[in-house]
Design an enzyme around this catalytic site. Structure first.
Site, PDB file in Angstrom:
ATOM      1  N   ARG A  22       0.839  -1.212   0.000  1.00 20.72           N
ATOM      2  CA  ARG A  22       0.000   0.000   0.000  1.00 20.72           C
ATOM      3  C   ARG A  22       0.875   1.265   0.000  1.00 20.72           C
ATOM      4  NH1 ARG A  22      -0.521   4.654   2.696  1.00 20.72           N
ATOM      5  NH2 ARG A  22      -0.148   3.578   4.656  1.00 20.72           N
ATOM      6  N   ASP A  23       1.561   1.542   1.111  1.00 19.98           N
ATOM      7  CA  ASP A  23       2.355   2.776   1.197  1.00 19.98           C
ATOM      8  C   ASP A  23       3.465   2.735   0.152  1.00 19.98           C
ATOM      9  OD1 ASP A  23       3.460   5.159   2.189  1.00 19.98           O
ATOM     10  OD2 ASP A  23       3.100   4.597   4.255  1.00 19.98           O
ATOM     11  N   HIS A 214       4.602   4.445  12.867  1.00 22.27           N
ATOM     12  CA  HIS A 214       4.733   4.332  11.409  1.00 22.27           C
ATOM     13  C   HIS A 214       5.766   5.383  10.986  1.00 22.27           C
ATOM     14  CE1 HIS A 214       2.524   3.968   7.362  1.00 22.27           C
ATOM     15  NE2 HIS A 214       3.201   5.101   7.195  1.00 22.27           N
ATOM     16  N   CYS A 248       3.901   9.330   0.463  1.00 21.51           N
ATOM     17  CA  CYS A 248       2.540   9.765   0.159  1.00 21.51           C
ATOM     18  C   CYS A 248       2.606  10.869  -0.888  1.00 21.51           C
ATOM     19  CB  CYS A 248       1.882  10.283   1.439  1.00 21.51           C
ATOM     20  SG  CYS A 248       0.252  10.960   1.154  1.00 21.51           S
ATOM     21  N   ASN A 257       9.071   4.351   3.775  1.00 19.84           N
ATOM     22  CA  ASN A 257       8.981   3.880   5.162  1.00 19.84           C
ATOM     23  C   ASN A 257      10.306   3.235   5.536  1.00 19.84           C
ATOM     24  OD1 ASN A 257       6.198   3.527   3.788  1.00 19.84           O
ATOM     25  ND2 ASN A 257       5.722   3.570   5.945  1.00 19.84           N
TER      26      ASN A 257
HETATM   27  P1  HMG Z   1     -13.391  13.505  -3.539  1.00 24.25           P
HETATM   28  O1  HMG Z   1     -12.963  13.855  -4.931  1.00 24.25           O
HETATM   29  O2  HMG Z   1     -13.850  14.610  -2.643  1.00 24.25           O
HETATM   30  O3  HMG Z   1     -14.485  12.360  -3.580  1.00 24.25           O
HETATM   31  O4  HMG Z   1     -12.178  12.748  -2.845  1.00 24.25           O
HETATM   32  P2  HMG Z   1     -15.949  12.373  -4.072  1.00 24.25           P
HETATM   33  O5  HMG Z   1     -16.771  11.681  -3.043  1.00 24.25           O
HETATM   34  O6  HMG Z   1     -16.367  13.773  -4.498  1.00 24.25           O
HETATM   35  O7  HMG Z   1     -15.894  11.456  -5.410  1.00 24.25           O
HETATM   36  C1  HMG Z   1     -15.184  11.853  -6.565  1.00 24.25           C
HETATM   37  C2  HMG Z   1     -15.073  10.650  -7.513  1.00 24.25           C
HETATM   38  O8  HMG Z   1     -14.257   9.648  -6.900  1.00 24.25           O
HETATM   39  C3  HMG Z   1     -16.421   9.985  -7.792  1.00 24.25           C
HETATM   40  O9  HMG Z   1     -16.328   9.405  -9.096  1.00 24.25           O
HETATM   41  C4  HMG Z   1     -16.467   8.872  -6.789  1.00 24.25           C
HETATM   42  O10 HMG Z   1     -17.261   7.785  -7.164  1.00 24.25           O
HETATM   43  C5  HMG Z   1     -15.000   8.433  -6.733  1.00 24.25           C
HETATM   44  P3  HMG Z   1     -17.038  10.084 -10.367  1.00 24.25           P
HETATM   45  O11 HMG Z   1     -18.481  10.214  -9.980  1.00 24.25           O
HETATM   46  O12 HMG Z   1     -16.352  11.420 -10.532  1.00 24.25           O
HETATM   47  O13 HMG Z   1     -16.738   9.117 -11.448  1.00 24.25           O
HETATM   48  N1  HMG Z   1     -14.677   7.863  -5.419  1.00 24.25           N
HETATM   49  C6  HMG Z   1     -14.310   6.595  -5.248  1.00 24.25           C
HETATM   50  N2  HMG Z   1     -14.115   5.574  -6.096  1.00 24.25           N
HETATM   51  C7  HMG Z   1     -13.752   4.386  -5.570  1.00 24.25           C
HETATM   52  N3  HMG Z   1     -13.529   4.211  -4.247  1.00 24.25           N
HETATM   53  C8  HMG Z   1     -13.687   5.212  -3.370  1.00 24.25           C
HETATM   54  C9  HMG Z   1     -14.098   6.461  -3.860  1.00 24.25           C
HETATM   55  N4  HMG Z   1     -14.350   7.642  -3.278  1.00 24.25           N
HETATM   56  C10 HMG Z   1     -14.703   8.483  -4.241  1.00 24.25           C
HETATM   57  N5  HMG Z   1     -13.468   5.020  -2.075  1.00 24.25           N
HETATM   58  C11 HMG Z   1     -11.442  11.132  -1.251  1.00 24.25           C
HETATM   59  C12 HMG Z   1     -12.216  12.406  -1.474  1.00 24.25           C
HETATM   60  C13 HMG Z   1     -11.230  10.966   0.242  1.00 24.25           C
HETATM   61  C14 HMG Z   1     -12.254   9.968  -1.795  1.00 24.25           C
HETATM   62  C15 HMG Z   1     -10.060  11.213  -2.004  1.00 24.25           C
HETATM   63  O14 HMG Z   1      -9.434  12.412  -1.664  1.00 24.25           O
HETATM   64  C16 HMG Z   1      -9.165  10.055  -1.694  1.00 24.25           C
HETATM   65  O15 HMG Z   1      -9.432   8.929  -2.080  1.00 24.25           O
HETATM   66  N6  HMG Z   1      -8.042  10.302  -0.992  1.00 24.25           N
HETATM   67  C17 HMG Z   1      -7.094   9.259  -0.604  1.00 24.25           C
HETATM   68  C18 HMG Z   1      -5.688   9.794  -0.677  1.00 24.25           C
HETATM   69  C19 HMG Z   1      -4.709   8.727  -0.268  1.00 24.25           C
HETATM   70  O16 HMG Z   1      -4.939   7.541  -0.430  1.00 24.25           O
HETATM   71  N7  HMG Z   1      -3.538   9.170   0.265  1.00 24.25           N
HETATM   72  C20 HMG Z   1      -2.493   8.285   0.656  1.00 24.25           C
HETATM   73  C21 HMG Z   1      -2.792   7.488   1.877  1.00 24.25           C
HETATM   74  S1  HMG Z   1      -2.536   8.360   3.404  1.00 24.25           S
HETATM   75  C22 HMG Z   1      -0.864   8.086   3.756  1.00 24.25           C
HETATM   76  O17 HMG Z   1      -0.127   7.644   2.893  1.00 24.25           O
HETATM   77  C23 HMG Z   1      -0.356   8.350   5.137  1.00 24.25           C
HETATM   78  C24 HMG Z   1      -0.110   7.057   5.935  1.00 24.25           C
HETATM   79  O18 HMG Z   1       0.811   6.211   5.264  1.00 24.25           O
HETATM   80  C25 HMG Z   1       0.451   7.399   7.336  1.00 24.25           C
HETATM   81  C26 HMG Z   1       1.650   8.359   7.289  1.00 24.25           C
HETATM   82  O19 HMG Z   1       2.648   8.053   6.609  1.00 24.25           O
HETATM   83  O20 HMG Z   1       1.552   9.409   7.943  1.00 24.25           O
HETATM   84  C27 HMG Z   1      -1.419   6.271   6.138  1.00 24.25           C
HETATM   85 MG    MG Z   2       2.971   6.327   5.359  1.00 27.33          MG
END
Ligand code: HMG
Ligand code: MG
Length: 315
Positions: A22-23, A214, A248, A257
């Site tokens: 994932r990450d 993490h 990210c 990581n």
């Molecule tokens: P949004 O654009 O506001 O979402 O994003 P929305 O609800 O307006 O939907 C927009 C479109 O996306 C729609 O499609 C939805 O169906 C689709 P359209 O109608 O335009 O065709 N959609 C989805 N499709 C499939 N699965 C879903 C989904 N949700 C919406 N779940 C949202 C808001 C939160 C969804 C978006 O910003 C997002 O997915 N963000 C995730 C970002 C991410 O994954 N970042 C990396 C992980 S965090 C990290 O790495 C940190 C960590 O490792 C810890 C650390 O290191 O600190 C965990």
């Molecule tokens: Mg991370």
């Protein structure tokens, strides 16, 4: 003089969550084919890690690299005793996780609004409101739930974050009913003294068995940070990534990581009981490196690779 793990009287074995599928893969510019992801997860399942963060049910627009997580979860071999988890940002993500028979989901927010807005298009407060039905729904379906608090020491946009802010977000996640917390050192800049300040503030509000750390490793401090947390605070759960892949897209400049094989080696060398075979993780890292077509950042993997017989130089 303190003995290793002196604050952990039972010397509990260390619980490793490998987040490379994932990450690791979310930050790659190229899409890794689904079959390669499945092969990686199947190999990681045999290394002794307790949990594998095998995918992410986020918007495919936000993270196209993991758009195939549904297929990945359906195809992996599930080894008894290993937990297969995935990120879920909203109810749509929960539906997908449910359909893919995921054991455990992770909701993810942060201690800073600037990062959270970019990452999940919500403030921290809005994200916690969004998570309530997700946590309730997941638990009703028998899934475990993790709550991430990113930017637990530094935010890429706001700089240093006071530990009390991290504590407050963590408490709100625990109030929602999450089973465990992972504090994300998202940009990999913290030092052991920062980790002490963080743990001094949060640890009276969470049982240590429910807390994972993490660490990203941008400044090369992650192993020192983890050893400090284990030795001085008895923390026994860490997230890490085979080969040190990770990052990210919404945390510019952050590197991978801490490498699973490096952390396992360092913990074992310090006297910890870690039921993971770091040599098998090195083999997974090699598999990952082949899949992403570039070398990885793990010290142990690089060292062992360099020791392999090299082809003779011509001329
Ligand atoms: P949004 O654009 O506001 O979402 O994003 P929305 O609800 O307006 O939907 C927009 C479109 O996306 C729609 O499609 C939805 O169906 C689709 P359209 O109608 O335009 O065709 N959609 C989805 N499709 C499939 N699965 C879903 C989904 N949700 C919406 N779940 C949202 C808001 C939160 C969804 C978006 O910003 C997002 O997915 N963000 C995730 C970002 C991410 O994954 N970042 C990396 C992980 S965090 C990290 O790495 C940190 C960590 O490792 C810890 C650390 O290191 O600190 C965990
Ligand atoms: Mg991370």
């Amino acid at each position: 003089m303190l003995q290793p793990g002196a604050h952990n009287p039972h010397l509990a074995p260390v619980r490793i969550t490998d987040v490379s599928p994932r990450d690791g893969l979310q930050n790659e510019s190229a899409f890794v084919p689904t079959a390669r992801k499945i092969a990686l997860i199947n190999a990681l399942s045999r290394t002794g890690v307790a949990e594998i963060e095998a995918g992410s049910f986020v918007s495919p627009t936000a993270i196209p690299q993991l758009a195939d997580s549904d297929e990945v979860f359906r195809a992996i071999e599930r080894i008894p005793g290993v937990t297969y988890s995935a990120l879920v940002p909203n109810e749509r993500g929960l539906e997908r996780a449910r359909a893919a028979a995921v054991n455990k989901i992770a909701v993810f927010t942060a201690a800073s609004d600037s990062f959270t807005r970019r990452n999940i298009k919500a403030t921290v407060q809005e994200s916690l409101i969004r998570f309530r039905p997700i946590v309730t729904g997941a638990k009703r379906d028998g899934m475990l739930v993790r709550g991430y608090v990113s930017t637990a020491v530094f935010c890429p946009y706001e700089g240093r974050i006071p530990p009390a802010r991290v504590r407050d977000v963590m408490k709100r996640l625990l109030d929602l009913g999450v089973d465990d917390i992972s504090l994300g050192e998202t940009i990999g800049k913290a030092s052991p003294s920062d980790i002490r300040a963080l743990l001094d503030t949060v640890m009276s509000h969470v049982e240590s068995v429910r807390l994972s750390l993490h660490f990203h490793d941008t400044y090369g401090m992650a192993v020192a940070n983890a050893l400090t947390a284990w030795w001085d605070y008895g923390i026994t759960a860490f997230d890490c990534s085979a080969g040190g892949l990770g990052g990210c897209p919404y945390a510019p400049g952050a590197s991978g990581n801490v490498a699973t094989e490096d952390l396992v080696f360092a913990l074992k060398a310090s006297g910890a009981s870690v039921p993971v075979d770091e040599m098998l993780v090195v083999a997974c890292a090699q598999q990952l490196s082949d899949a992403v077509r570039h070398p990885l950042n793990s010290r142990l993997s690089q060292f062992l690779h360099l020791r392999k017989p090299q082809p003779a130089l011509k001329g």
